[in-house]
Design an enzyme around this catalytic site. Sequence first.
Site, PDB file in Angstrom:
ATOM      1  N   CYS A   2      64.687  22.858 -33.657  1.00 45.18           N
ATOM      2  CA  CYS A   2      65.647  24.073 -33.826  1.00 45.18           C
ATOM      3  C   CYS A   2      65.612  24.572 -35.296  1.00 45.18           C
ATOM      4  CB  CYS A   2      67.158  23.703 -33.497  1.00 45.18           C
ATOM      5  SG  CYS A   2      67.525  23.084 -31.929  1.00 45.18           S
ATOM      6  N   LYS A 644      57.593  22.008 -33.347  1.00 45.60           N
ATOM      7  CA  LYS A 644      56.745  21.536 -34.615  1.00 45.60           C
ATOM      8  C   LYS A 644      57.292  20.544 -35.215  1.00 45.60           C
ATOM      9  CE  LYS A 644      53.070  22.557 -37.387  1.00 45.60           C
ATOM     10  NZ  LYS A 644      51.983  21.756 -36.560  1.00 45.60           N
TER      11      LYS A 644
HETATM   12  C1  F6R Z   1      50.449  16.890 -32.195  1.00 47.00           C
HETATM   13  C2  F6R Z   1      51.464  17.093 -33.244  1.00 47.00           C
HETATM   14  C3  F6R Z   1      52.612  15.952 -33.418  1.00 47.00           C
HETATM   15  C4  F6R Z   1      52.907  15.709 -34.935  1.00 47.00           C
HETATM   16  C5  F6R Z   1      54.043  14.848 -34.861  1.00 47.00           C
HETATM   17  C6  F6R Z   1      54.498  14.106 -36.444  1.00 47.00           C
HETATM   18  O1  F6R Z   1      49.432  17.957 -32.263  1.00 47.00           O
HETATM   19  O2  F6R Z   1      51.465  17.983 -33.978  1.00 47.00           O
HETATM   20  O3  F6R Z   1      51.989  14.924 -32.597  1.00 47.00           O
HETATM   21  O4  F6R Z   1      51.838  15.189 -35.339  1.00 47.00           O
HETATM   22  O5  F6R Z   1      55.247  15.175 -34.343  1.00 47.00           O
HETATM   23  O6  F6R Z   1      54.719  15.363 -36.994  1.00 47.00           O
HETATM   24  P1  F6R Z   1      55.001  15.548 -38.672  1.00 47.00           P
HETATM   25  O7  F6R Z   1      53.327  15.060 -39.108  1.00 47.00           O
HETATM   26  O8  F6R Z   1      55.384  16.762 -39.047  1.00 47.00           O
HETATM   27  O9  F6R Z   1      55.829  14.219 -38.975  1.00 47.00           O
END
Ligand code: F6R
Length: 649
Positions: A2, A644
Site C-alpha cells: 500500500c 513491489k
Molecule cells: C520477484 C520479486 C519479489 C521480491 C521479494 C523481496 O520478481 O520482485 O520476489 O524479490 O518480494 O523484495 P525485497 O527485495 O524488496 O525484499
Amino acid sequence: MCGIVGVVGRLGNLNAARPNQSVANDAAANLVINNDNSIGVVDVLMEGLRRLEYRGYDSAGVATLVDGKIERRRAMGKLENLRTLLAEKPFHQPGTIGIGHTRWATHGEPSTRNAHPHKGERVVVVHNGIIENYRDLRDELTKRGVTFTSETDTEVIAHLLDQALLRGLKPQQAVAETLPLLHGAFALAMLFQGYDDLLIGARRGSPLCLGYRNAAIDDDSHTGVAAHLLASDALALAGMVDQVTYLEEGDWVVLSAMQAVIYNADNQVVARPSQPLAMNGQQTDKGLFPHFMLKEIHEQPATVVDSLLPFINPLERQLTIDLPGIDWAKLHHVTLVGCGTAFYVGMVAKYWFEELAALPAIVDIASEFRYRATRSQMAELVVFVSQSGETADTLAAMRFAKERGQKTLAIVNVPTSTMAREADIVLHTHAGPEISVASTKASTAQLTVLAALCLAAARGRGVINAEQLSAHLAAFADLPGQFAAVLAEDDTYRRIGVQLAEARNILFIGRGSCYPVAMEGALKMKELTYIHAEGFPAGELKHGPIALLDSGVPVITLAPPDRLQEKTLSNMQEAMARSAPIILLSDAASCQRFGNQAGITPLALPTTSTLTAPLVYTLPMQLLAYYCAVARGTDVDQPRNLAKSVTVE
Ligand code: F6R
C-alpha cells in the site's frame, strides 16, 4: 505494501528549478496549475500515487476537505480508474489539504467499499500495514454502537479517533490516545473535519517520510506557498519537496502548511534530521521503453558497474570492500536471508561462499527463518538481502537476529530504508529506483555485491591466492560487455518468448549456482505470465518432475561452461527423450554441438566464470519472461495480486 501520500499547504510551480534538481520535473506535465501558480492538491496526490502504484494496485482513493467537510473519491482497480472518477466527479473546490492511498488488499477483498481513505464522522484515514488486534477493537466499537462499512482493519482507526473526538479531545490528543491501542504495523495519514491546516502522520513498522516544500524557492517574493507532504516512499515526493525526514519507529508528526512537530512513541517532541532529496521525478519515467521492466533490464550494464565500483576496482584488479569488525577466518558459517528473488540471490551466494571461500552457508526464506528453531544453528554473521529494505518478513528476521546478538549485514537498494538504517553493516546496491514489480536490475546488483563479499571472505580466510583473486576480479571487468551482448539478442528472446506463450507448464533446470537462477527464471515466468513454471536442480528431474514432461512442456536448460556442464547436458537429453521442447542456454561451443538436433533451440551466451555465470544467465530469465508476458498480454509492470514492497507478514 500500500502506498500513502498526504499534503498540507500549497506547492508552487513544479517547473521552478529546485536546488537538488538539475532538470525540469516530468511531474509538472500532468498537473493543473492554479491561478495563483500553485498546483492543485488532487494533482499532487495523484502524482504521488502514480509513483507509489508499485506498492499495490487493487484500489485507490483520495480525500480532501471542502469547506471544512470531508470529501473522498475511491475506485476499485488501478489508479487510472480513480483518475476517470475524478474527471467525472471532481471535488467541489478542493482545498490545500489531502490524503491518498493505493491499496494491496490484506483484510477484505479488493472493492470500492474496502478502498481507502476510511472515514469516521469527523476524521478520514489512509493506512499501510496491518492492525493485528483489529477484530477485538472492532468488536468493542460495535458494542458501543459503531457501524462499519468495510471489512478492513483500517476502519477501526477512523472510529477510534472519532470516539475520542466525540469525547471532546482535540485531534492531536485523539491521535496520542489512539496509537497505543493499535497492535501491528502501520503508517498513517489523517485529516480532521473542520481543520483545513492539520495533517497528522504516524509510523510503526511501516515506512513514512516527511517532505518539506520551501516557500522561498517557489516565488520571487519569498512569501506565499509552503507545504508539508507525507509519503510511504520518498520517490513519491521527488521534485515536489526540497528536504525529507525519514520518521523513526514510533514517531508521529503534526503538520500544518508552515510547521512540522515530530513526536516519538512517548509523545515527546523530538528533532529528526532532514536531508536534501537527491532524486527527481524523471527517475519514475519509462522513457522510450514500453514498460519499466524492459527499461530496467536494459539498465543492467550500467547498474552492475555502479554496484561493483564501491567494492572492486576491476581495472586495477583490487578488492576494495571494507567490512569493519568481521573476522572471516573465525567465522564458522554465514546465514543468508531474503524473500522471493532476493532469496534466490542468497542461494547463489551460498554456492559462492562454499566454493570460493570454503565457508559453510545456510540460506533461509525470511518468513521461515525466525519461526524455526534457528537459535542453535545461527551464524555469527547473518546477511539480509532486500531491494526495498522494507520487506516485513526480512526486516522482522533481521530484528530477530539482532535481538539474539548476531551481526547483521544488509544488502539493500533503497539507501534510506529501514533495513539500511537498522543493520550493523550496510552494503548498498546502486541499481537506482526499480519501479517494475518484478525485480531485475536490483537482483543483478545484489549478486554483484555478494560476489565481492564472497571474494572478501575467501581472501580473509586465506583460501584464495593473489592470482586466483586477480582472475576473478578480471572477470568482473567483462560483465558490462557480456550483459550488453545478451541484451543485443533482444529480438531472439522476443521470438522465443512468443513461442513460450503457448506452453501449459515450463520447467527450468540448472546445477550448482545456476540452480537458483533456474528457480528465479521460473519465478519470473509465473509472476509475469501466469503460466505454471518450476525450477529444479537438473539432477533432480529424474526423481519425479520428469513425469510432467511431454511435447507441451518446454524445459529451459541452464548449462554454463563449468565442471557440471556435461551432467546438466545429459539431464537435458533425458528431457528431450520425453519429447519436451528444449531451450538451451550455454556457451557457444555447446550450443553449436546441439544446434542441429530437432527439438532444441540453442541460445549462446558469453563465456562465463564461477562468479559471473549466475549474473549473465539471469538476464535471459528476465527477457524470456518479459517477452512471453507481452505475448500473452498480461500486465507486465504490475502483475495481478502482487505489489513491489511487501510490508506485511
Ligand atoms: C520477484 C520479486 C519479489 C521480491 C521479494 C523481496 O520478481 O520482485 O520476489 O524479490 O518480494 O523484495 P525485497 O527485495 O524488496 O525484499
